[in-house]
Write a protein that holds these residues in place. Structure first.
Motif: not given
Length: 176
Positions: A158-176
């Motif tokens: 989530v990015a909040d900026h005076p010109q507007g906002d932006y949202q995006e969801v990414r699915r990631v896989v974390v290996k141990g």
């Protein structure tokens, strides 16, 4: 004439076996076994239903349902702004590094934004956390953080900026 006791058997003697049991003596036990198996299976299913809950649930479903049109309109405005957003996530040995590059439609750097990442474990509860991404210059925001577990994660930027906002969801896989 023949003696009735010597040459013929009475009905009770014909239906009995050498052990003294009549044929079919075990038929009632079929029903007992059936109900025992049914109770055992149901008890097993209740045990697993109560003890293996993953924590998946829909929280705040009423608010999400009533704000659905606002979310669609926000996504439309986000697309109209045409921001160029680069998201990079790298993980090694349960250490994550997230960087977000923000530019407007013309390629101008978007400085002065507040950028956060909500890291959510989609398969169980209790491991979610939020990371604030620090401004690193040249429109880049980033952070390094520890991942509690290996596996699938959803990262909501989530990015909040005076010109507007932006949202995006990414699915990631974390290996141990």
């Amino acid at each position: 004439m023949m003696d009735p006791t010597s040459s013929t058997m009475n009905i009770d003697q014909q239906q009995s076996r050498p052990g003294g049991r009549s044929p079919g003596w075990w038929y009632p036990w079929i029903f007992v076994a059936f109900f025992f198996v049914t109770v055992a299976v149901n008890a097993t299913m209740v045990y697993f239903a109560m003890n293996t809950w993953t924590g998946l649930e829909t929280q705040h479903y009423w608010q999400r349902g009533t704000t659905y049109n606002a979310a669609i309109q926000g996504a439309r405005r986000q697309q109209e702004r045409g921001w160029q957003v680069g998201i990079d996530f790298q993980a090694a040995a349960l250490q994550g590094r997230l960087t977000v590059d923000l530019k407007d439609r013309q390629g101008n750097l978007l400085n002065g934004a507040t950028v956060t990442a909500r890291v959510v474990r989609p398969t169980s509860e209790g491991h979610d956390f939020t990371v604030d991404l620090a401004y690193q210059g040249q429109g880049r925001y980033g952070a390094e953080f520890a991942m509690p577990l290996a596996g699938q994660w959803d990262i909501r930027i989530v990015a909040d900026h005076p010109q507007g906002d932006y949202q995006e969801v990414r699915r990631v896989v974390v290996k141990g």
